[in-house]
Write a protein that holds these residues in place. Structure first.
Motif, PDB file in Angstrom:
ATOM      1  N   ALA A  56       0.830  -1.207   0.000  1.00 25.88           N
ATOM      2  CA  ALA A  56       0.000   0.000   0.000  1.00 25.88           C
ATOM      3  C   ALA A  56       0.859   1.249   0.000  1.00 25.88           C
ATOM      4  O   ALA A  56       2.062   1.218   0.276  1.00 25.88           O
ATOM      5  N   VAL A  57       0.215   2.367  -0.293  1.00 24.70           N
ATOM      6  CA  VAL A  57       0.837   3.691  -0.209  1.00 24.70           C
ATOM      7  C   VAL A  57      -0.075   4.565   0.646  1.00 24.70           C
ATOM      8  O   VAL A  57      -1.277   4.659   0.380  1.00 24.70           O
ATOM      9  N   ALA A  58       0.492   5.186   1.678  1.00 27.38           N
ATOM     10  CA  ALA A  58      -0.286   6.088   2.528  1.00 27.38           C
ATOM     11  C   ALA A  58      -0.436   7.435   1.831  1.00 27.38           C
ATOM     12  O   ALA A  58       0.523   7.962   1.260  1.00 27.38           O
ATOM     13  N   LEU A  59      -1.625   8.004   1.896  1.00 31.03           N
ATOM     14  CA  LEU A  59      -1.949   9.244   1.193  1.00 31.03           C
ATOM     15  C   LEU A  59      -2.719  10.159   2.132  1.00 31.03           C
ATOM     16  O   LEU A  59      -3.627   9.715   2.841  1.00 31.03           O
ATOM     17  N   ALA A  60      -2.347  11.450   2.175  1.00 35.12           N
ATOM     18  CA  ALA A  60      -3.049  12.404   3.037  1.00 35.12           C
ATOM     19  C   ALA A  60      -3.049  13.781   2.388  1.00 35.12           C
ATOM     20  O   ALA A  60      -2.331  14.025   1.406  1.00 35.12           O
ATOM     21  N   ILE A  61      -3.838  14.697   2.966  1.00 32.56           N
ATOM     22  CA  ILE A  61      -4.000  16.038   2.398  1.00 32.56           C
ATOM     23  C   ILE A  61      -4.009  17.088   3.510  1.00 32.56           C
ATOM     24  O   ILE A  61      -4.220  16.783   4.681  1.00 32.56           O
ATOM     25  N   ASP A  62      -3.783  18.344   3.089  1.00 33.90           N
ATOM     26  CA  ASP A  62      -4.046  19.467   3.983  1.00 33.90           C
ATOM     27  C   ASP A  62      -5.436  20.017   3.659  1.00 33.90           C
ATOM     28  O   ASP A  62      -6.215  19.383   2.944  1.00 33.90           O
TER      29      ASP A  62
END
Length: 487
Positions: A56-62
């Motif tokens: 998996a690849v962790a993904l986040a945003i502001d």
């Protein structure tokens, strides 16, 4: 998405056509230029550069309004590479980096950090932390395949585990109720950490007052705090009887810490105090940092680098490889990095080699409690050296570079431009931009921003008033020099 038909694109060509390119921290550009194609290609090049082929690849945003759309394109690239999207939602950049480190997965953070509202960016992380300048080079020279179908997908449901892991990092290191009795203001604005920070501070025993929350995105620059934010902090401190005010930039990797009077502490002073609290033996910081880091005599070794966390991380890694010393790093924006495990009172804080805003604010708050003094009293033991910084916005990078090159090659031109204000030039440092040392002890440093068309000016002197004067007048004179060059 139809993956049967694909076309290839070179990232270097994409940089030229879109204007989205690497700065001091991640790929940055105008939000309007960060199309699904651009973001899909950058994410694909990153996954190719770090050889991510399984898991998996962790993904986040502001909280920028353009961030979800950019994340949707990054998610499509992750899915196209045959990997799972571990969507962590809106969380601080260091929270994503810590989670990726704990899980042993790569990560992508969509954030423009502190840069102007009309811009955004993407930061890339491998399991050991931020990607290196060498990784950036590999991404820049990559050629990636783009499918002919949609280059964005709906974001999955948020996985709250990354947020919990980040909070636990601090609850395991700082004693229970260590902030009991403190009245703290959290300047929330549009910081991605605003709710997390309140939860953490209250769990540690503090009473929290929410301040300045807004639905509109506000680009807070911790190295160039606005006059309005200076006035707000002073008013809030008096209105609520606060022990301190804390805040962050947009993605919460740079802190703002204000004392009981509502006066914001400079980021490099925050870094020095945090390093002292953690009993660091070796410190890495940038060339623009306050010289109090050496003059205070608290650290066995101080290493200075070019400006930007990748350079700080590279120097930290060199020190860590040599072994035997507790090693930390920080930048004048206040972002704090931990290179080695740190033990204090039997509690262990694991390394996190990326900028973090929460650790330095908790260290200073705990330090004031342990010393039995107000936050303003923490600086009394430091040498009386004061820094200031500001920026000239909408200042073309090429113009900055050309004029700085002309100044560096001509002491006469420096004397004509600055001599009557700064005095006799003693030496120059061109590690990053142009840093000038003058006979009276003043230091003035000009450099183009690596993230936006801005000229930054840093200054150091024996009084805060003098440092501020050096910055304001220096920028004014530099603008005049640019106007004359255009005439």
């Amino acid at each position: 998405m139809n993956d049967n038909e694909q076309r290839t694109i070179a990232i270097r060509d994409l940089m030229e056509s879109s204007g989205v390119r690497f700065g001091t921290s991640g790929a940055r550009g105008l939000a309007a230029d960060m199309t699904s194609e651009v973001c899909f290609a950058y994410a694909s090049a990153f996954l190719q550069a770090v050889s991510a082929t399984a898991g998996a690849v962790a993904l986040a945003i502001d909280l920028r309004p353009s961030s979800p759309g950019i994340a949707a394109a990054c998610a499509a690239a992750i899915r196209h590479a045959g990997l799972a999207v571990d969507y962590c939602g809106a969380i601080p950049t260091p929270a994503l980096a810590w989670y990726a480190q704990m899980k042993g997965v790569p990560a992508i953070m969509v954030t423009g950090s502190h840069i102007p509202f009309d811009r955004n960016g993407i930061k890339f992380y491998w399991t050991s932390g931020e990607i290196t300048k060498a990784d950036e080079g590999n991404i820049t020279h990559a050629v990636v395949a783009l499918p002919s179908g949609e280059l964005a997908i709906d974001l999955p449901a948020v996985n709250p585990e990354a947020r919990r892991c980040y909070i636990d990092r601090y609850l395991c290191f700082f004693p229970e109720q260590c902030l009991d009795g403190m009245m703290l203001g959290v300047y929330e604005h549009s910081s991605v950490a605003r709710d997390l920070l309140r939860d953490l501070l209250e769990t540690l025993g503090a009473s929290v007052v929410s301040l300045g929350r807004t639905d509109a995105f506000v680009p807070i620059d911790t190295e160039a705090v606005s006059h309005d934010d200076v006035e707000r902090a002073s008013g809030w401190a008096g209105q609520y009887g606060l022990d301190a005010i804390v805040s962050t930039d947009g993605d919460a990797d740079r802190p703002l810490v204000g004392d009981e009077r509502g006066q914001w502490l400079r980021g490099d002073i925050v870094g020095i105090l945090c390093a002292q609290y953690l009993r660091a033996q070796a410190v890495v910081t940038t060339v623009s940092c306050n010289t109090a880091v050496e003059r205070c005599g608290a650290f066995g070794e101080v290493v200075r680098t070019s400006i930007g966390s990748p350079y700080v991380i590279e120097a930290m890694e060199t020190l860590v490889a040599a072994g035997g010393r507790t090693t930390v790093g920080f930048e004048p924006n206040g972002g704090f990095l931990v290179g080695t495990a740190i033990e204090k009172a039997g509690r262990i804080l694991g390394p996190l080699p990326t900028r973090d805003a929460v650790l330095p604010m908790l260290c200073l708050l705990s330090m004031s409690r342990e010393k039995g003094c107000r936050l303003s009293g923490l600086t009394l033991g430091l040498p009386p050296r004061f820094t200031a910084s500001d920026r000239a916005q909408d200042f073309p990078t090429e113009t900055s570079r050309r004029l700085l090159s002309e100044l560096a090659s001509s002491v006469t031109l420096i004397d004509e431009l600055l001599g009557c204000l700064y005095g006799k030039l003693v030496r120059l440092d061109q590690t990053d931009g142009l840093r000038m040392f003058f006979a009276g002890g003043d230091i003035v440093h000009f450099r183009p921003s690596g993230n936006a068309p801005e000229l930054r000016c840093y200054a150091e002197s024996e009084t805060p008033e003098r440092a501020k004067e050096l910055v304001l007048e220096g920028l004014r004179r530099f603008k005049l020099l640019a106007d004359r060059a255009r005439a």
